[in-house]
Design a protein around this motif. Structure first.
Motif, mmCIF file in Angstrom:
data_model
loop_
_atom_site.group_PDB
_atom_site.id
_atom_site.type_symbol
_atom_site.label_atom_id
_atom_site.label_comp_id
_atom_site.label_asym_id
_atom_site.label_seq_id
_atom_site.Cartn_x
_atom_site.Cartn_y
_atom_site.Cartn_z
ATOM 1 N N ASP A 1 0.809 -1.211 0.000
ATOM 2 C CA ASP A 1 0.000 0.000 0.000
ATOM 3 C C ASP A 1 0.842 1.260 0.000
ATOM 4 O OD1 ASP A 1 0.793 -0.976 2.528
ATOM 5 O OD2 ASP A 1 -0.591 0.407 3.531
ATOM 6 N N VAL A 2 2.120 1.172 0.403
ATOM 7 C CA VAL A 2 2.959 2.371 0.449
ATOM 8 C C VAL A 2 4.157 2.289 -0.497
ATOM 9 C CG1 VAL A 2 2.317 2.976 2.799
ATOM 10 C CG2 VAL A 2 4.248 1.451 2.431
ATOM 11 N N LEU A 3 4.471 1.118 -1.013
ATOM 12 C CA LEU A 3 5.609 0.978 -1.915
ATOM 13 C C LEU A 3 5.124 0.536 -3.292
ATOM 14 C CD1 LEU A 3 8.224 -0.808 0.371
ATOM 15 C CD2 LEU A 3 7.972 1.630 -0.071
ATOM 16 N N PRO A 4 5.782 1.012 -4.359
ATOM 17 C CA PRO A 4 5.354 0.629 -5.709
ATOM 18 C C PRO A 4 5.561 -0.861 -5.986
ATOM 19 C CG PRO A 4 7.396 1.885 -5.783
ATOM 20 C CD PRO A 4 6.906 1.960 -4.373
ATOM 21 N N GLU A 5 4.753 -1.388 -6.898
ATOM 22 C CA GLU A 5 4.781 -2.818 -7.198
ATOM 23 C C GLU A 5 6.159 -3.320 -7.640
ATOM 24 O OE1 GLU A 5 3.201 -5.889 -10.596
ATOM 25 O OE2 GLU A 5 2.764 -3.747 -10.724
ATOM 26 N N PRO A 6 6.891 -2.606 -8.540
ATOM 27 C CA PRO A 6 8.215 -3.120 -8.941
ATOM 28 C C PRO A 6 9.168 -3.280 -7.762
ATOM 29 C CG PRO A 6 7.496 -1.374 -10.429
ATOM 30 C CD PRO A 6 6.546 -1.370 -9.286
ATOM 31 N N ARG B 1 -16.052 -8.601 9.808
ATOM 32 C CA ARG B 1 -16.382 -7.501 8.901
ATOM 33 C C ARG B 1 -15.309 -7.308 7.832
ATOM 34 N NH1 ARG B 1 -19.918 -3.306 9.085
ATOM 35 N NH2 ARG B 1 -19.346 -1.396 7.966
ATOM 36 N N MET B 2 -14.033 -7.444 8.217
ATOM 37 C CA MET B 2 -12.936 -7.308 7.258
ATOM 38 C C MET B 2 -12.998 -8.411 6.207
ATOM 39 S SD MET B 2 -9.884 -6.304 9.935
ATOM 40 C CE MET B 2 -8.571 -6.135 8.736
ATOM 41 N N ARG B 3 -13.367 -9.630 6.624
ATOM 42 C CA ARG B 3 -13.459 -10.735 5.658
ATOM 43 C C ARG B 3 -14.605 -10.522 4.682
ATOM 44 N NH1 ARG B 3 -14.858 -15.270 8.359
ATOM 45 N NH2 ARG B 3 -14.969 -14.342 10.437
ATOM 46 N N TYR B 4 -15.729 -10.017 5.171
ATOM 47 C CA TYR B 4 -16.852 -9.722 4.281
ATOM 48 C C TYR B 4 -16.460 -8.662 3.253
ATOM 49 C CZ TYR B 4 -19.915 -12.189 7.593
ATOM 50 O OH TYR B 4 -20.516 -13.134 8.395
ATOM 51 N N THR B 5 -15.773 -7.617 3.730
ATOM 52 C CA THR B 5 -15.348 -6.552 2.821
ATOM 53 C C THR B 5 -14.340 -7.069 1.806
ATOM 54 O OG1 THR B 5 -15.673 -4.946 4.597
ATOM 55 C CG2 THR B 5 -14.383 -4.224 2.707
ATOM 56 N N LEU B 6 -13.459 -7.966 2.248
ATOM 57 C CA LEU B 6 -12.459 -8.516 1.341
ATOM 58 C C LEU B 6 -13.114 -9.318 0.223
ATOM 59 C CD1 LEU B 6 -9.423 -8.832 0.848
ATOM 60 C CD2 LEU B 6 -9.478 -10.883 2.263
ATOM 61 N N VAL B 7 -14.153 -10.091 0.527
ATOM 62 C CA VAL B 7 -14.867 -10.839 -0.503
ATOM 63 C C VAL B 7 -15.517 -9.880 -1.504
ATOM 64 C CG1 VAL B 7 -16.872 -12.304 -0.914
ATOM 65 C CG2 VAL B 7 -15.239 -12.914 0.845
ATOM 66 N N ASP B 8 -16.107 -8.801 -0.999
ATOM 67 C CA ASP B 8 -16.698 -7.807 -1.902
ATOM 68 C C ASP B 8 -15.632 -7.205 -2.823
ATOM 69 O OD1 ASP B 8 -19.149 -8.222 -0.730
ATOM 70 O OD2 ASP B 8 -18.960 -6.535 0.670
ATOM 71 N N LEU B 9 -14.463 -6.927 -2.243
ATOM 72 C CA LEU B 9 -13.381 -6.359 -3.045
ATOM 73 C C LEU B 9 -12.910 -7.344 -4.098
ATOM 74 C CD1 LEU B 9 -11.468 -3.903 -3.348
ATOM 75 C CD2 LEU B 9 -9.912 -5.050 -1.776
ATOM 76 N N PHE B 10 -12.723 -8.609 -3.715
ATOM 77 C CA PHE B 10 -12.355 -9.643 -4.682
ATOM 78 C C PHE B 10 -13.351 -9.687 -5.839
ATOM 79 C CE2 PHE B 10 -9.655 -12.811 -1.987
ATOM 80 C CZ PHE B 10 -8.561 -12.001 -2.186
ATOM 81 N N GLY B 11 -14.639 -9.735 -5.488
ATOM 82 C CA GLY B 11 -15.664 -9.827 -6.529
ATOM 83 C C GLY B 11 -15.653 -8.632 -7.463
ATOM 84 N N ALA B 12 -15.476 -7.434 -6.924
ATOM 85 C CA ALA B 12 -15.497 -6.226 -7.752
ATOM 86 C C ALA B 12 -14.323 -6.184 -8.714
ATOM 87 C CB ALA B 12 -15.505 -4.983 -6.863
ATOM 88 N N PHE B 13 -13.122 -6.497 -8.227
ATOM 89 C CA PHE B 13 -11.979 -6.357 -9.145
ATOM 90 C C PHE B 13 -11.884 -7.531 -10.111
ATOM 91 C CE2 PHE B 13 -8.286 -9.018 -8.512
ATOM 92 C CZ PHE B 13 -8.313 -9.429 -7.199
ATOM 93 N N ASP C 1 -3.079 -5.677 7.688
ATOM 94 C CA ASP C 1 -3.533 -7.050 7.461
ATOM 95 C C ASP C 1 -4.017 -7.251 6.029
ATOM 96 O OD1 ASP C 1 -3.231 -8.523 9.993
ATOM 97 O OD2 ASP C 1 -4.509 -6.929 10.770
ATOM 98 N N TYR C 2 -4.619 -6.234 5.410
ATOM 99 C CA TYR C 2 -4.995 -6.355 4.004
ATOM 100 C C TYR C 2 -3.751 -6.449 3.122
ATOM 101 C CZ TYR C 2 -9.934 -5.390 4.889
ATOM 102 O OH TYR C 2 -11.237 -5.478 5.301
ATOM 103 N N ALA C 3 -2.704 -5.708 3.499
ATOM 104 C CA ALA C 3 -1.452 -5.808 2.752
ATOM 105 C C ALA C 3 -0.858 -7.214 2.875
ATOM 106 C CB ALA C 3 -0.453 -4.763 3.257
ATOM 107 N N LEU C 4 -0.978 -7.815 4.054
ATOM 108 C CA LEU C 4 -0.497 -9.186 4.237
ATOM 109 C C LEU C 4 -1.306 -10.169 3.400
ATOM 110 C CD1 LEU C 4 0.169 -9.273 8.093
ATOM 111 C CD2 LEU C 4 1.832 -9.012 6.254
#
Length: 551
Positions: A79-84, A311-323, A393-396
């Protein structure tokens, strides 16, 4: 840490500066304003054939095991460092010399409840594994005859990490103040997280509890497991656990029936840990997995784990589905809820475009094929660039998904990540849509709301009472004044030096009117020395003013 504190770690600071310059970071070091003279002393030629991200990795590897560990922890912050840079940091490998048994003996004895000879009937002299923080030995318990592995922390590693942290924190604060391009990354904040993460990894009791908790809630012990720890023999510096032997994943023929089965089993387990259990191994790369003789997967090294609330797990599933559907608008809405951020509509439109471009570059929503792990890294970095703090934890999760994808593809060229996490998603959706679970959630919210309503009159009375008594306070926080604060401090220092120079000149002039001995060229030596000292200080002030003006 101020520049004068570098004196206590001068040797290590000099080594860091040398490695930075040798790898092409002389311009960055110059902008940090290191103590005078550094740049003239360290001028080795950089290796120009490497890109920036490769040079950063090379710097960390050259600086030794502590910095390698720093880099490995940093690779968990997409979340704070670029992908490369994240992908390059994942290549970091521990290259550390094996400590002899004699050097490890004091740590082993201090960390065990009894002398080693009373606990173990056998203890190998040579470690089976050696990393930046610890070495692992095979042994056998005297009372039960059980084969165990003993993880012993390297002697002096805490002091080494503390010294390196003092230097790193100075670099981080200097870079945050003086390099505007690095300010959005909040390097001092990252350093604080690094320190906390390393503190947890240095306490082996946490690793033992993590492995034990995973085994307790593991639904498929016939497929996957963690080594069982012996908590009564474990301390901060010594971990005694069940010995697990077997084959590494890279020893299996890619695409073979066994390799394909292992890829599916491992991926299913990790996604069950993330989405159903909410407690997961945060670094499941190939080196941390062993296949036992009976075909089970053993996850090693539980020093770093992630935890997600319901709640974080529910949100993560929504995020997975959207992207996975390529719906950038929904991804942005979920991200805004995650970070509780407020942005203008213009910011939101820009973020949607960046996310859409990132998804198309790494994933095909129509077929579901692509690099889902890298897509997650890109998403989290975009969130961070728009000041949406989503939590470590989302970054992990992103790092774990990337590891699963890499390991799965290495075992099975036709590996499909979506088919692996579908069972866990379906299980979580069943839990989420279960009428009884919905009723329990509604009841919890109702009870919580009623409790808050009951507390409201008392809270209102407390606020009004504070205004009535004149004890109410309003706190203001000024931002962006770091440069002004530095300028005031610098001016104060120069004024102080100017007063000292003036006092030296006046005092030396008075001494020259006397006949104080000894003499030099017919004048009192003390007065001449006072003039010389005031002249040196004056030249230093003029030089410092001109140097800062050129910048």
């Amino acid at each position: 840490m101020n520049p004068f504190d570098l004196i206590s770690n001068a040797g290590r600071a000099r080594e860091i500066a040398t490695v930075l310059i040798r790898n092409g970071f002389a311009d960055l070091l110059q902008r940090l304003e290191p103590p005078a003279g550094w740049m003239r002393r360290f001028v080795p030629a950089p290796e120009a054939h490497l890109n920036t991200w490769e040079r950063i990795r090379k710097v960390l590897e050259e600086l030794g095991p502590t910095f390698v560990k720093f880099g490995q922890i940093l690779s968990m912050r997409p979340d704070v460092l670029p992908e490369p840079l994240i992908l390059e940091l994942r290549k970091l490998q521990d290259r550390v010399a094996v400590q002899p048994r004699e050097a490890m003996e004091p740590v082993l004895r201090a960390g065990l409840p009894r002398p080693p000879e009373e606990i173990f009937s056998e203890f190998d002299e040579t470690p089976v594994a050696s990393a930046s923080l610890a070495q692992v030995y095979f042994a056998r318990l005297r009372d039960t005859g059980a084969a165990v592995a003993v993880k012993v922390q390297r002697p002096g590693i805490r002091a080494t990490i503390e010294a390196d942290f003092e230097i790193l924190e100075w670099f981080a604060h200097q870079a945050h103040r003086r390099v505007s391009e690095l300010r959005p990354y909040n390097l001092p904040g990252i350093m604080n997280e690094l320190r906390e993460g390393l503190e947890r990894e240095l306490d082996f009791r946490i690793e033992a509890r993590n492995a034990d908790f995973f085994n307790y809630q593991n639904p498929a012990p016939e497929e996957v497991f963690a080594p069982r720890p012996y908590e009564e023999l474990t301390s901060r510096t010594v971990l005694v656990m069940e010995r697990v032997t077997g084959r590494k994943l890279d020893s299996f023929e890619p695409g073979s029936e066994m390799a394909v089965s292992l890829a599916q089993t491992g991926a299913r387990s990790i996604f069950h840990q993330i989405l159903v259990s909410g407690f997961f191994h945060a670094d499941p790369h190939g080196g941390n997995i062993v296949v036992t003789d009976d075909g089970r997967l053993c996850f090693l090294d539980w020093g770093l784990v992630g935890q997600l609330t319901r709640r974080m797990r529910y949100t993560l599933v929504d995020l997975f589905g959207a992207f996975l559907q390529g719906d950038s608008g929904q991804v942005v809405r979920i991200a805004m809820d995650l970070g509780r951020a407020s942005h203008t509509s213009r910011d939101i439109r820009h973020m949607e475009r960046e996310i859409l471009f990132a998804l198309r570059e790494t994933l095909n929503p129509a077929t579901g094929k692509g690099q889902i792990g890298r897509a997650l890294l890109r998403l989290l970095h975009i969130f961070g660039s728009y000041d949406i703090e989503i939590g470590q934890d989302y970054a992990l999760v992103a790092k774990a998904v990337l590891s699963v994808e890499e390991v799965g593809t290495a075992l099975d060229p036709d590996f499909n990540l979506q088919s692996s996490f579908r069972p866990a998603v379906e299980a979580l959706l069943r839990e989420r849509r279960d009428p009884m679970e919905m009723w329990r959630a509604f009841r919890r919210s109702l009870v919580s709301g009623v409790a808050r309503l009951q507390d409201l009159p008392a809270e209102m009375h407390r606020v009004l009472r504070s205004f009535e008594e004149g004890t109410a306070t309003i706190n203001f926080q000024h931002r962006g004044l770091e440069d002004l604060d530095e300028a005031i401090n610098d001016a104060s220092n120069k004024i102080t030096v100017g007063v000292i120079i003036a006092a030296l000149i006046v005092g030396s002039s008075l001494i020259l009117t006397t006949d104080v001995r000894p003499h030099l060229f017919g004048f009192p030596l003390i007065g001449i020395l006072g003039y010389l000292l005031s002249g040196v200080l004056g030249l230093w002030v003029v030089f410092d003013i001109l140097r800062r003006r050129r910048r």
